[in-house]
Design a protein around this motif. Structure first.
Motif, PDB file in Angstrom:
ATOM      1  N   ARG A 188      34.458  83.648  30.858  1.00 18.72           N
ATOM      2  CA  ARG A 188      34.088  83.905  32.247  1.00 18.72           C
ATOM      3  C   ARG A 188      33.749  85.402  32.462  1.00 18.72           C
ATOM      4  N   ALA A 222      41.688  81.844  36.699  1.00 15.40           N
ATOM      5  CA  ALA A 222      42.060  83.247  36.471  1.00 15.40           C
ATOM      6  C   ALA A 222      41.498  84.124  37.579  1.00 15.40           C
ATOM      7  N   GLY A 223      41.030  83.504  38.634  1.00 14.57           N
ATOM      8  CA  GLY A 223      40.491  84.295  39.760  1.00 14.57           C
ATOM      9  C   GLY A 223      39.144  84.918  39.442  1.00 14.57           C
ATOM     10  N   LEU A 224      38.378  84.256  38.541  1.00 16.21           N
ATOM     11  CA  LEU A 224      37.076  84.857  38.165  1.00 16.21           C
ATOM     12  C   LEU A 224      35.873  84.044  38.660  1.00 16.21           C
ATOM     13  N   GLY A 225      36.130  82.802  39.071  1.00 19.57           N
ATOM     14  CA  GLY A 225      35.027  81.914  39.457  1.00 19.57           C
ATOM     15  C   GLY A 225      34.184  82.469  40.599  1.00 19.57           C
TER      16      GLY A 225
HETATM   17  P1  ADP Z   1      39.933  80.475  40.102  1.00 15.28           P
HETATM   18  O1  ADP Z   1      39.103  80.473  38.871  1.00 15.28           O
HETATM   19  O2  ADP Z   1      41.301  80.931  39.906  1.00 15.28           O
HETATM   20  O3  ADP Z   1      39.754  79.299  40.961  1.00 15.28           O
HETATM   21  P2  ADP Z   1      38.188  81.702  42.006  1.00 15.28           P
HETATM   22  O4  ADP Z   1      37.595  83.086  41.968  1.00 15.28           O
HETATM   23  O5  ADP Z   1      37.240  80.586  41.864  1.00 15.28           O
HETATM   24  O6  ADP Z   1      39.321  81.695  40.933  1.00 15.28           O
HETATM   25  O7  ADP Z   1      38.975  81.559  43.359  1.00 15.28           O
HETATM   26  C1  ADP Z   1      39.815  82.583  43.784  1.00 15.28           C
HETATM   27  C2  ADP Z   1      40.882  82.043  44.685  1.00 15.28           C
HETATM   28  O8  ADP Z   1      40.291  81.554  45.888  1.00 15.28           O
HETATM   29  C3  ADP Z   1      41.620  80.872  44.106  1.00 15.28           C
HETATM   30  O9  ADP Z   1      42.845  81.333  43.617  1.00 15.28           O
HETATM   31  C4  ADP Z   1      41.831  79.909  45.232  1.00 15.28           C
HETATM   32  O10 ADP Z   1      43.155  79.978  45.665  1.00 15.28           O
HETATM   33  C5  ADP Z   1      40.945  80.411  46.341  1.00 15.28           C
HETATM   34  N1  ADP Z   1      39.929  79.401  46.684  1.00 15.28           N
HETATM   35  C6  ADP Z   1      38.702  79.275  46.159  1.00 15.28           C
HETATM   36  N2  ADP Z   1      38.021  78.249  46.699  1.00 15.28           N
HETATM   37  C7  ADP Z   1      38.860  77.727  47.622  1.00 15.28           C
HETATM   38  C8  ADP Z   1      38.765  76.619  48.554  1.00 15.28           C
HETATM   39  N3  ADP Z   1      37.658  75.873  48.630  1.00 15.28           N
HETATM   40  N4  ADP Z   1      39.831  76.382  49.350  1.00 15.28           N
HETATM   41  C9  ADP Z   1      40.944  77.126  49.272  1.00 15.28           C
HETATM   42  N5  ADP Z   1      41.095  78.165  48.433  1.00 15.28           N
HETATM   43  C10 ADP Z   1      40.077  78.456  47.619  1.00 15.28           C
END
Ligand code: ADP
Length: 477
Positions: free
Chosen positions: A305, A428-431
């Motif tokens: 990622r 990992a909070g990277l998406g």
């Molecule tokens: P991860 O790969 O840990 O999901 P993301 O960057 O995608 O990391 O998301 C960061 C944080 O945002 C996540 O830890 C999640 O708690 C929150 N998050 C993302 N999308 C949603 C959603 N649709 N509803 C609630 N929380 C969300």
């Protein structure tokens, strides 16, 4: 030397030179006019004496019709007597330019006498002692003789007048210079005030007060300069704050990255140590090895990622026109009927300009997050709508929702709302950080609206056509 003093000094020098030259020319002009008058007077004197001499010569009874030298002397003495009390001197010479009669005090040299020619009057200014004289010389004919008459007119007063004129003018000039220097001092101090204010602003900014602005006190070029300086200071302040924020973001990134690395590594090291130091039964052996495997997989996913983010950040878009059907078709395949959450797809057909693989990745991440945030059976909607500014995408869920404070930060790398929950789901909070970078490349950004406990919407807009390049000047503004 201070700039205001330089202005003051240049003005004083200019004024002194102008007044000096002007005064000299003025006094000299007055002097020359007086001298011209005195010359005319001297010529008149000479004429009168010539006429008086010739008349007297005619009236003297002469032996043999000749004008004797003694008679010449006598007439000279008479003329002298008549002119007593004036500043007039005279001298009479014979045909051989030998002096016959001379007033007391008449110059002794015969330079002018020698230069007298027929029917011309000659002049010169002489300065034999502390006095100045206009000396004239002319030829006179009386009876049968040709004689020479010279006069001397005292013009010392005219010279004294000139000296006095210079003196008065010098004192006046000094007075004008002193008074105008005081006035000029205040003017130059007033004129250079914007420079002092700018210097103060520059100094304060150098000392770290980037919000300090120079006071604008005029509407002229200096005022414009102050305005430009303040504008530049504003741009600099913004750039510095941006840089500071970037440095802070990098530090946070490194801290979060090390932390995210440390947690699985500690577990991996612990279980590996357990495996090598003790003989475990089959079940514990499997559990330990499995833990090492899953944590290793999580690390691998995380590093992939990160690599994606770095590549996207540095990369360039290989964009082309895409039919939105390609994206929605892909999502329909991924989240079909058999998925634990019912997916609803609602979209208008259309074409957009972007890179299909990257946009698929964004939509996949958002749909994945929506699944993670929702209970099974909670619906997830994926919308597509044609809008004026571009094609609008939205991923909506009715899951846990996000607080306002978390909304501001969830696109930061490694930011997780609930760390243990995220980690347990391989996050990992990277998406979202990756999604943000991809959308930035498309000239777009994520818009997040969410209410805790009610659900969230992640939306973005993609242009229909290639965006025209922004002209450089506009881009700077
Ligand atoms: P991860 O790969 O840990 O999901 P993301 O960057 O995608 O990391 O998301 C960061 C944080 O945002 C996540 O830890 C999640 O708690 C929150 N998050 C993302 N999308 C949603 C959603 N649709 N509803 C609630 N929380 C969300």
């Amino acid at each position: 030397m201070k700039f205001s003093y330089k202005i003051l000094l240049s003005c004083i020098i200019t004024m002194a030179v102008a007044l000096g030259i002007g005064g000299y020319l003025f006094v000299n002009d007055v002097f020359e006019a007086s001298m011209e008058r005195e010359m005319e007077q001297a010529a008149d004197d000479s004429n009168i004496l010539q006429f008086a001499f010739e008349t007297a010569a005619l009236n003297i009874p002469a032996k043999y019709d000749l004008l004797q030298n003694s008679a010449v002397k006598e007439i000279g003495a008479n003329l002298e007597k008549r002119g007593q009390g004036t500043t007039r001197f005279l001298r009479l010479s014979d045909e051989n330019r030998e002096i016959l009669y001379s007033s007391e005090g008449f110059v002794e040299d015969k330079d002018l006498l020698a230069s007298i020619e027929k029917q011309t009057r000659v002049y010169r200014v002489i300065h034999p002692d502390e006095h100045y004289y206009i000396q004239t010389g002319t030829e006179i004919t009386a009876l049968d003789r040709t004689l020479y008459l010279e006069t001397m007119r005292d013009v010392t007063a005219v010279y004294k007048e000139r000296t006095r004129g210079f003196l008065v003018y010098r004192n006046l000039m000094l007075l004008i210079l002193v008074v105008s220097s005081v006035i000029m001092f205040f003017i130059s101090t007033w004129l250079t005030r914007p420079i002092r204010l700018l210097t103060k602003a520059a100094k304060n900014m150098t000392d770290g007060d980037y919000s300090y602005r120079a006071e604008q006190v005029s509407r002229d070029e200096m005022g414009q300069l102050t305005q430009d300086f303040n504008h530049m200071a504003g741009v600099l302040e913004k750039n510095i704050h941006d840089l500071e924020a970037e440095v802070q973001a990098r530090e946070d990134f490194i801290a979060a990255f090390s932390h995210e690395l440390k947690t699985p590594l500690t577990a991996v090291i612990g279980y590996a140590d357990l495996l090598r130091s003790r003989k475990l039964d089959d079940e514990k052996h499997f559990l330990s090895a499995n833990y090492i495997y899953t944590e290793g997989k999580r690390l691998e996913a995380m590093s992939l990622r990160l690599l994606d983010i770095i590549v996207t950040k540095r990369g360039e878009l290989t964009a082309q026109e895409i039919d939105v059907e390609v994206l929605f078709g892909y999502l329909k395949d991924m989240y079909g009927e058999q998925h634990k959450n019912p997916f609803v797809f609602q979209y208008e057909p259309g074409r957009i300009y972007g890179e299909a693989d990257l946009l698929k990745s964004v939509l996949l991440n958002l749909a994945d997050n929506a699944c993670k945030a929702s209970e099974p059976d909670q619906p997830i909607e994926i919308l597509g709508e044609k809008r004026k500014e571009g094609y609008f995408f939205a991923v909506q869920d009715e899951g846990v929702g996000i607080s306002e404070e978390d909304c501001q930060r969830i696109t930061e790398a490694f930011y997780m709302v609930d760390k243990s929950r995220s980690r347990s789901r391989n996050g990992a909070g990277l998406g979202l950080a990756l999604c943000s970078e991809i959308l930035k490349l498309h000239g777009s950004a994520l818009e997040i609206t969410s209410t805790l406990g009610e659900g969230s919407t992640f939306a973005f807009v993609i242009p229909y056509k290639r965006q025209p390049a922004v002209p450089e000047e506009e881009a700077v503004m």
